[in-house]
Structure formats: structure tokens, C-alpha cells
Design a protein around this motif. Structure first.
Motif, PDB file in Angstrom:
ATOM      1  N   PRO A  43       0.827  -1.213   0.000  1.00 18.55           N
ATOM      2  CA  PRO A  43       0.000   0.000   0.000  1.00 18.55           C
ATOM      3  C   PRO A  43       0.861   1.264   0.000  1.00 18.55           C
ATOM      4  O   PRO A  43       1.898   1.328   0.661  1.00 18.55           O
ATOM      5  CB  PRO A  43      -0.788  -0.126   1.302  1.00 18.55           C
ATOM      6  CG  PRO A  43       0.122  -0.895   2.212  1.00 18.55           C
ATOM      7  CD  PRO A  43       0.948  -1.807   1.337  1.00 18.55           C
ATOM      8  N   ARG A  44       0.425   2.251  -0.737  1.00 20.40           N
ATOM      9  CA  ARG A  44       1.107   3.535  -0.814  1.00 20.40           C
ATOM     10  C   ARG A  44       0.079   4.656  -0.914  1.00 20.40           C
ATOM     11  O   ARG A  44      -1.113   4.412  -1.095  1.00 20.40           O
ATOM     12  CB  ARG A  44       2.052   3.580  -2.032  1.00 20.40           C
ATOM     13  CG  ARG A  44       3.195   2.576  -2.026  1.00 20.40           C
ATOM     14  CD  ARG A  44       4.229   2.896  -0.979  1.00 20.40           C
ATOM     15  NE  ARG A  44       5.434   2.076  -1.089  1.00 20.40           N
ATOM     16  CZ  ARG A  44       5.628   0.924  -0.439  1.00 20.40           C
ATOM     17  NH1 ARG A  44       4.678   0.449   0.339  1.00 20.40           N
ATOM     18  NH2 ARG A  44       6.771   0.271  -0.586  1.00 20.40           N
ATOM     19  N   SER A  45       0.568   5.908  -0.828  1.00 20.08           N
ATOM     20  CA  SER A  45      -0.306   7.066  -0.974  1.00 20.08           C
ATOM     21  C   SER A  45       0.429   8.136  -1.773  1.00 20.08           C
ATOM     22  O   SER A  45       1.646   8.315  -1.612  1.00 20.08           O
ATOM     23  CB  SER A  45      -0.691   7.624   0.404  1.00 20.08           C
ATOM     24  OG  SER A  45      -1.541   8.747   0.282  1.00 20.08           O
ATOM     25  N   ALA A  46      -0.290   8.833  -2.638  1.00 16.47           N
ATOM     26  CA  ALA A  46       0.326   9.875  -3.473  1.00 16.47           C
ATOM     27  C   ALA A  46       0.427  11.179  -2.691  1.00 16.47           C
ATOM     28  O   ALA A  46      -0.572  11.670  -2.148  1.00 16.47           O
ATOM     29  CB  ALA A  46      -0.499  10.078  -4.736  1.00 16.47           C
ATOM     30  N   LEU A  47       1.622  11.755  -2.635  1.00 17.49           N
ATOM     31  CA  LEU A  47       1.831  13.049  -1.986  1.00 17.49           C
ATOM     32  C   LEU A  47       1.530  14.203  -2.934  1.00 17.49           C
ATOM     33  O   LEU A  47       1.192  15.307  -2.501  1.00 17.49           O
ATOM     34  CB  LEU A  47       3.275  13.156  -1.483  1.00 17.49           C
ATOM     35  CG  LEU A  47       3.698  12.132  -0.426  1.00 17.49           C
ATOM     36  CD1 LEU A  47       5.187  12.274  -0.132  1.00 17.49           C
ATOM     37  CD2 LEU A  47       2.881  12.306   0.846  1.00 17.49           C
ATOM     38  N   GLU A  48       1.684  13.940  -4.233  1.00 16.99           N
ATOM     39  CA  GLU A  48       1.405  14.934  -5.272  1.00 16.99           C
ATOM     40  C   GLU A  48       0.684  14.230  -6.415  1.00 16.99           C
ATOM     41  O   GLU A  48       0.601  12.999  -6.449  1.00 16.99           O
ATOM     42  CB  GLU A  48       2.709  15.554  -5.803  1.00 16.99           C
ATOM     43  CG  GLU A  48       3.590  16.216  -4.758  1.00 16.99           C
ATOM     44  CD  GLU A  48       4.903  16.704  -5.352  1.00 16.99           C
ATOM     45  OE1 GLU A  48       4.966  16.870  -6.597  1.00 16.99           O
ATOM     46  OE2 GLU A  48       5.858  16.888  -4.586  1.00 16.99           O
ATOM     47  N   ASP A  49       0.170  15.019  -7.358  1.00 18.80           N
ATOM     48  CA  ASP A  49      -0.406  14.428  -8.562  1.00 18.80           C
ATOM     49  C   ASP A  49       0.699  13.700  -9.336  1.00 18.80           C
ATOM     50  O   ASP A  49       1.800  14.234  -9.508  1.00 18.80           O
ATOM     51  CB  ASP A  49      -1.013  15.503  -9.464  1.00 18.80           C
ATOM     52  CG  ASP A  49      -2.289  16.088  -8.882  1.00 18.80           C
ATOM     53  OD1 ASP A  49      -2.728  15.631  -7.806  1.00 18.80           O
ATOM     54  OD2 ASP A  49      -2.852  17.005  -9.508  1.00 18.80           O
ATOM     55  N   ILE A  50       0.399  12.500  -9.803  1.00 16.46           N
ATOM     56  CA  ILE A  50       1.373  11.685 -10.535  1.00 16.46           C
ATOM     57  C   ILE A  50       0.675  11.085 -11.743  1.00 16.46           C
ATOM     58  O   ILE A  50      -0.394  10.485 -11.616  1.00 16.46           O
ATOM     59  CB  ILE A  50       1.939  10.538  -9.669  1.00 16.46           C
ATOM     60  CG1 ILE A  50       2.534  11.087  -8.368  1.00 16.46           C
ATOM     61  CG2 ILE A  50       2.986   9.743 -10.443  1.00 16.46           C
ATOM     62  CD1 ILE A  50       2.923   9.990  -7.375  1.00 16.46           C
ATOM     63  N   GLU A  51       1.282  11.212 -12.914  1.00 15.61           N
ATOM     64  CA  GLU A  51       0.736  10.588 -14.113  1.00 15.61           C
ATOM     65  C   GLU A  51       1.521   9.306 -14.404  1.00 15.61           C
ATOM     66  O   GLU A  51       2.751   9.326 -14.518  1.00 15.61           O
ATOM     67  CB  GLU A  51       0.814  11.524 -15.314  1.00 15.61           C
ATOM     68  CG  GLU A  51       0.143  10.941 -16.557  1.00 15.61           C
ATOM     69  CD  GLU A  51       0.148  11.892 -17.747  1.00 15.61           C
ATOM     70  OE1 GLU A  51       0.011  11.413 -18.885  1.00 15.61           O
ATOM     71  OE2 GLU A  51       0.306  13.102 -17.535  1.00 15.61           O
ATOM     72  N   VAL A  52       0.804   8.206 -14.524  1.00 10.67           N
ATOM     73  CA  VAL A  52       1.411   6.897 -14.802  1.00 10.67           C
ATOM     74  C   VAL A  52       0.527   6.174 -15.808  1.00 10.67           C
ATOM     75  O   VAL A  52      -0.696   6.106 -15.623  1.00 10.67           O
ATOM     76  CB  VAL A  52       1.535   6.044 -13.517  1.00 10.67           C
ATOM     77  CG1 VAL A  52       2.128   4.682 -13.846  1.00 10.67           C
ATOM     78  CG2 VAL A  52       2.382   6.750 -12.475  1.00 10.67           C
ATOM     79  N   GLU A  53       1.144   5.637 -16.852  1.00  8.33           N
ATOM     80  CA  GLU A  53       0.408   4.865 -17.856  1.00  8.33           C
ATOM     81  C   GLU A  53      -0.797   5.646 -18.396  1.00  8.33           C
ATOM     82  O   GLU A  53      -1.862   5.089 -18.654  1.00  8.33           O
ATOM     83  CB  GLU A  53      -0.065   3.531 -17.269  1.00  8.33           C
ATOM     84  CG  GLU A  53       1.043   2.629 -16.760  1.00  8.33           C
ATOM     85  CD  GLU A  53       1.773   1.899 -17.888  1.00  8.33           C
ATOM     86  OE1 GLU A  53       1.269   1.910 -19.025  1.00  8.33           O
ATOM     87  OE2 GLU A  53       2.854   1.339 -17.630  1.00  8.33           O
ATOM     88  N   GLY A  54      -0.608   6.949 -18.546  1.00  8.26           N
ATOM     89  CA  GLY A  54      -1.675   7.771 -19.099  1.00  8.26           C
ATOM     90  C   GLY A  54      -2.825   8.043 -18.150  1.00  8.26           C
ATOM     91  O   GLY A  54      -3.887   8.533 -18.574  1.00  8.26           O
ATOM     92  N   ARG A  55      -2.662   7.759 -16.874  1.00 13.91           N
ATOM     93  CA  ARG A  55      -3.714   7.998 -15.893  1.00 13.91           C
ATOM     94  C   ARG A  55      -3.181   8.927 -14.807  1.00 13.91           C
ATOM     95  O   ARG A  55      -1.984   8.918 -14.499  1.00 13.91           O
ATOM     96  CB  ARG A  55      -4.213   6.691 -15.289  1.00 13.91           C
ATOM     97  CG  ARG A  55      -4.472   5.598 -16.321  1.00 13.91           C
ATOM     98  CD  ARG A  55      -5.500   4.610 -15.844  1.00 13.91           C
ATOM     99  NE  ARG A  55      -6.835   5.015 -16.257  1.00 13.91           N
ATOM    100  CZ  ARG A  55      -7.915   4.279 -16.019  1.00 13.91           C
ATOM    101  NH1 ARG A  55      -7.816   3.152 -15.349  1.00 13.91           N
ATOM    102  NH2 ARG A  55      -9.098   4.678 -16.424  1.00 13.91           N
ATOM    103  N   LEU A  56      -4.062   9.704 -14.224  1.00 14.44           N
ATOM    104  CA  LEU A  56      -3.667  10.694 -13.234  1.00 14.44           C
ATOM    105  C   LEU A  56      -4.050  10.226 -11.836  1.00 14.44           C
ATOM    106  O   LEU A  56      -5.236  10.067 -11.528  1.00 14.44           O
ATOM    107  CB  LEU A  56      -4.335  12.040 -13.528  1.00 14.44           C
ATOM    108  CG  LEU A  56      -3.940  13.180 -12.581  1.00 14.44           C
ATOM    109  CD1 LEU A  56      -2.461  13.522 -12.748  1.00 14.44           C
ATOM    110  CD2 LEU A  56      -4.816  14.408 -12.823  1.00 14.44           C
TER     111      LEU A  56
END
Length: 415
Positions: free
Chosen positions: A298-311
């Protein structure tokens, strides 16, 4: 264009997307991930509903998982995470990591501890422990053979080997090892009640605190004594010892037991390993990939991150399914087949990035020594119950078997 939800926390999944993390393994091969999970590997990143209603993300693609685990904008802090599945007694908000628990810390706090420990777990240093692993393994096999010709491989072999190695690393005196192993066995016993586990946990923490004080007063040749020279408080040292115990025992024990079960269930692979012992390192990596007992991450995003064309928006949880990632056909052709000739480099059984398992080299040494020794000692080793009657730990954070009843022919020249 990146995929954007209508608003954070709004479920915008299409009907064919899973509302929750698939966990049901009750049908099919006991070594495969839940069928509902493997059905999702065609899409490496998708929406997932969490146990508390939070809308986050499920990662099943190898490239996406590796990128996210290496991204400094992804956090491991417990208090920021949402539980991917319901858990009894889970608080509404997870408390921060206890002192010394580096798994639940981010940089720079994590960096300080990691730097102190990294040099203690190098490939060279862990391979220097091979003779100790061989000796402890032989002692466990001697006891198992003497008590035979049947055994529960979990309690007779899979748990004692890594438990005794933890004792070696921490410098637990021989007089204390039986007590130490008893408390550890209770702590990881799936049938033990919560009161018994709580008592064992408290007793172990108290013992580790006493051990830290003893090592400061009279250092010996072990990891804990080395760490007493660092700028760490007694509480930090005891916490780090607890972390090594929690992270380095249950995972390896279940890899040894489940790995034995997998090889006994794939006799052609076991025959190959016996005929070509030089394949042992490849076999270890393939078993780590194939079984992936530590799941999910499990993890959590600290900022907006784009991966594999998804936000992935800041504040959204990310669940990385190691089981699915290590069965990604884009990375591992024919991923559902156990093949000890496969070069399974790049698997994420130990994670990736700053939280990649510190004790991975020790786990590799333990598996590379213990599994061949087991099959060499008991050439006629086999399950004592039908495979479908082997009880599985399918409700635990670390997958494996509750017990593994085995038998062998006492009068066989191969036994």
C-alpha cells in the motif's frame, strides 16, 4: 490524455472494473493469485474501491509498479494509507509508525535508518552467513528425521530456520533461544487468539529492550552489537530489532513452506533441481516471483502523478499487487507456469525503490541452502494429505500455508 476522476473520492469506474481488491483463492491452484485479480492484468492501473469507501488505485502492471515504487512522490506513511481490504480492529485512521519501523517512514527519517542498516545486509556479508545457515538447517533436519517419519514442515523446518538466523543476527544467547522461538511461534500462529498474540508481542518487545541494554554493556559479534555504536537510542534499537523480526521471519518461513509445497506439486521441476543443483539460485528467484507471498504494497500519493496515461491525484491511495505484477505477461512470458530455468530477474517480490527489502540477500541465502538440503535429506519426501487439504493462510498479509503435513519412507535408502 490522462484519466481524470470527476472529483477525488468519486467512484467513476466502468461496470467491468472491480469495486474492491479481489482476494478469494478458494478455487483453483493454491499458488496462483485470486482469479479475480489475474483477470485484471490487461490493464496495468485501474480504479479500486477501498475498505473504508475511499476511491484509489490498483496496480497490476510491472512497469507501472516499478515506476511508482521508485517515485519520491509516493508515501509509505501509515497514517496516510487506506486499508485495501477490511481488517478486524482496524482504526479509522492508522497511527504513525512506531520508533524504528522504517517501513512506515518517508525520507528524510527513513534515510537515516536505512543508511545505518544497508551496509549490514550486503550480498557479501549475507553470503558469509552461509555456513551458519547450513549448520542451523542441518540441526533442524536432524530433529525432524529423529521425530519422523511424519512432520508438519512449518513448525519442524520452515519457521525454525529463519527464527534461528534472526537469533544469530541479533546475538540472542543460546539460553534464551527456546523462549525467543516460543514467543515468535505464538505471534505468527494463525490459530492463536488475540490475547495470546498480544502477550507474545509484549514479551518480545520487552526481551528485545533487555537485549539492547545487554549488548551495549557487553558487545558480541553480531548485528545488534554493531548497531549499538551508532547514534541510536535504546528505543530505536529495540524498534529496529522488532522490524527485522517481523519482516525477516514470517516472509521467509512462508517462502520455505509454500516453496516446498510448490515443488512437491511440480515433480518435474523438483527433479530438475535435484539433477542440476547449479540451478538453485534461478530456482529461488523463480519461486519468489511465482509465489509472491508478501502482498499487497500500500502507498499514498503526496502529489499528482501521471502513470500509464492515468492521473493519480494527491491524497489518493495506491495498492500495488505484487502477485499480479509478478505474473504480468509483458514482463514474464507464460507467467502462470513454474519454471526454475526461467531467469526471473526484475521480479518485485522484495519491492523496489527506497523500501526494497533490506534482508532480501539473507532470505535468498536461507532458501538456497535450506530447500536443497531438505530434498537431499528426504528424497522420498511427499505430502501426507491430499493437496486440496493443505490449509492455506488466505486471510493473512503474508500468504502461505498454516501447516504442511509431510511424510517420507523411514526405511528408504534415500530417506
Amino acid at each position: 490524455m490522462p484519466h481524470e476522476p470527476t472529483a477525488p473520492g468519486t467512484f467513476d469506474a466502468t461496470p467491468d472494473e472491480p469495486p474492491t481488491l479481489p482476494t478469494d483463492r478458494r478455487t483453483g491452484c493454491p499458488f496462483d493469485p485470486p482469479a479475480g485479480l489475474t483477470a485484471l492484468t490487461g490493464e496495468p492501473l485501474r480504479r479500486m474501491r477501498y475498505a473504508d469507501g475511499h476511491l484509489g488505485w490498483l496496480v497490476t502492471g510491472h512497469a507501472a509498479a516499478r515506476a511508482l515504487l521508485a517515485d519520491p512522490r509516493i508515501s509509505s506513511r501509515y497514517e496516510l494509507l487506506h486499508p485495501p481490504v477490511p481488517m478486524a480492529g482496524m482504526p479509522e485512521v492508522m497511527p504513525p509508525a512506531q520508533v524504528g519501523d522504517i517501513i512506515g517512514l518517508d525520507a528524510p527519517e527513513h534515510t537515516r535508518y536505512r543508511r545505518l542498516l544497508t551496509g549490514k545486509f550486503t550480498v557479501r556479508r549475507m553470503r558469509q552467513l552461509t555456513e551458519r545457515v547450513e549448520r542451523l538447517t542441518a540441526e533442524c533436519l536432524d530433529a525432524m528425521e529423529a521425530a519422523g517419519p511424519t512432520a508438519d514442515l512449518v513448525t519442524a523446518f520452515a519457521q525454525p530456520v529463519p527464527a534461528l538466523m534472526i537469533c544469530e543476527l541479533l546475538g540472542v544467547p543460546y539460553a534464551d533461544r527456546e523462549r525467543f522461538q516460543d514467543e515468535v511461534a505464538t505471534l505468527f500462529d494463525q490459530s492463536a487468539d488475540e490475547e495470546a498474540k498480544g502477550y507474545a508481542y509484549t514479551a518480545l518487545l520487552q526481551y528485545l529492550g533487555e537485549l539492547v541494554v545487554a549488548k551495549r554493556a557487553a558487545p558480541t559479534d553480531d548485528l545488534l552489537s554493531d548497531l549499538t555504536t551508532a547514534d541510536l537510542t535504546d528505543e530505536e534499537l529495540a524498534g529496529l530489532c522488532g522490524l527485522l523480526l517481523a519482516a525477516g521471519l514470517d516472509t521467509t518461513a512462508n517462502m520455505l513452506a509454500l516453496g516446498t509445497f510448490a515443488l512437491l506439486s511440480n515433480p518435474a521441476q523438483l527433479d530438475t533441481l535435484r539433477a542440476e543443483p547449479a540451478l538453485v539460485d534461478q530456482a529461488v528467484e523463480e519461486l519468489l516471483r511465482y509465489l509472491s507471498v508478501a502482498d499487497p504494497l500500500p502507498r499514498s500519493a503526496l502529489e499528482d502523478i501521471e502513470v500509464e496515461g492515468r492521473l493519480i491525484r494527491a491524497g489518493e491511495s495506491v495498492t500495488i499487487s505484487v502477485q499480479a505484477v509478478n505474473r504480468d505477461p509483458h514482463k514474464f512470458p507464460d507467467p502462470d507456469r513454474l519454471d526454475i530455468r526461467r531467469r526471473a530477474t526484475g521480479h518485485l517480490a522484495f519491492g523496489h525503490g527506497i523500501h526494497q527489502c533490506l534482508g532480501q540477500q539473507l532470505a535468498r541465502v536461507e532458501m538456497a541452502v535450506a530447500l536443497p538440503a531438505l530434498f537431499a535429506r528426504f528424497h522420498a519426501l511427499r505430502l501426507a494429505v491430499p493437496p486440496e487439504e493443505v490449509p492455506l493462510r488466505d486471510r493473512a498479509n503474508i500468504y502461505g500455508v498454516v501447516s504442511l503435513p509431510v511424510t517420507w519412507d523411514e526405511d528408504s535408502p534415500d530417506a
